[in-house]
Design an enzyme around this catalytic site. Structure first.
Site, short mmCIF file in Angstrom:
data_model
loop_
_atom_site.label_atom_id
_atom_site.label_comp_id
_atom_site.label_asym_id
_atom_site.label_seq_id
_atom_site.Cartn_x
_atom_site.Cartn_y
_atom_site.Cartn_z
CG HIS A 41 -5.64 -14.53 -50.12
ND1 HIS A 41 -4.75 -13.48 -49.90
CD2 HIS A 41 -6.73 -14.25 -49.36
CE1 HIS A 41 -5.27 -12.64 -49.03
NE2 HIS A 41 -6.47 -13.07 -48.69
CD GLU B 236 -1.81 -14.33 -51.75
OE1 GLU B 236 -2.04 -13.63 -50.75
OE2 GLU B 236 -2.66 -14.52 -52.66
CB CYS C 214 -7.41 -10.03 -49.83
SG CYS C 214 -8.47 -10.26 -48.38
#
Length: 236
Positions: free
Chosen positions: A177, A179, A87
């Site tokens: 993302h 994660e 990001c």
């Protein structure tokens, strides 16, 4: 165990589910909040990972450690040290390389979003583990609107022309993302939900979509994380 430097832009930032997958693959990591100070060099680190955050990559007045982060990003590029920018981290990589990042130039993205690989991804060391279409989490209002001239575009979405790219041989920028899990999104607070709805998204629909794609998203994020760890280990 080789160690990656992870730069966070808040004191609560972390790798979340990526951390255990990295460790299982043989890659350790050290998370540093930029506001507490950053090392001057990547000496002793096997990789650089820059996480997401609120500012544009050049808003040094808001986040005064951005110059140091950009300097470490440049070191990774020049030294061919594996880098993963997520990001804001991906936007920083593009900006340092000569690309353009703009605020609300394009439509925002929140929650699980369908992403499409570009042709170059088939031969990319990292993105080649992903299928042509894959779901990943988004949460941004800033966009990479032009890439550095030498960058290789690897993925896009309907709203973002750049979802993934490579700069040089070992530096990757992401707008998505990997994660962030469905459970992480479900835990977003009232301020986060208000921002999402202000951008025209229905919160219940965001949660429904996250639930539908959670298993596929988790499987692909794990493959992606383990491949990055392997790249770091092979680069040593």
């Amino acid at each position: 165990m080789p160690t990656a430097l992870v730069i966070g832009h808040s004191k609560t930032a972390g790798l979340r589910r990526l951390g255990p997958w990295f460790n299982e693959q043989g890659l350790d990591y050290e998370v540093k909040f930029g506001g507490d100070g950053l090392p001057e060099s990547l000496d002793g680190y096997a990789a650089l990972i820059v996480l997401g955050g609120a500012p544009l990559p050049y808003e040094d007045d808001r986040f005064p450690w951005l110059p140091a982060t950009r300097a470490l990003t440049r070191q990774a590029i020049d030294g061919q040290i594996p880098m993963l920018g997520i990001c804001l981290g991906g936007q920083l990589l593009a900006y340092v390389g000569g690309g353009t990042v703009e605020h609300r130039k394009l439509q925002p993205e929140h929650g699980i979003t369908p992403i499409t690989l570009d042709a170059a991804a088939a031969d990319d060391p990292l993105f080649s583990v992903l299928p042509e279409f894959f779901p990943m989490t988004e949460n941004h209002v800033d966009h990479i609107t032009s890439l550095p001239a030498e960058a290789v575009l690897l993925a896009h979405s309907d709203r973002s022309p750049v979802q993934g790219f490579r700069l040089g041989d070992r530096a990757w920028g992401l707008q998505f993302h990997p994660e962030v899990s469905a459970a992480n999104i479900a835990a977003w607070d009232a301020d986060d939900i208000r921002d999402v709805e202000h951008d025209g998204f229905n919160w219940e629909e965001v949660l429904r979509r996250n639930s539908v794609y959670d298993a596929e998203n988790t499987k692909l994020a794990e493959a992606f994380a383990r491949r990055f760890a392997d790249i770091v280990l092979q680069a040593r």
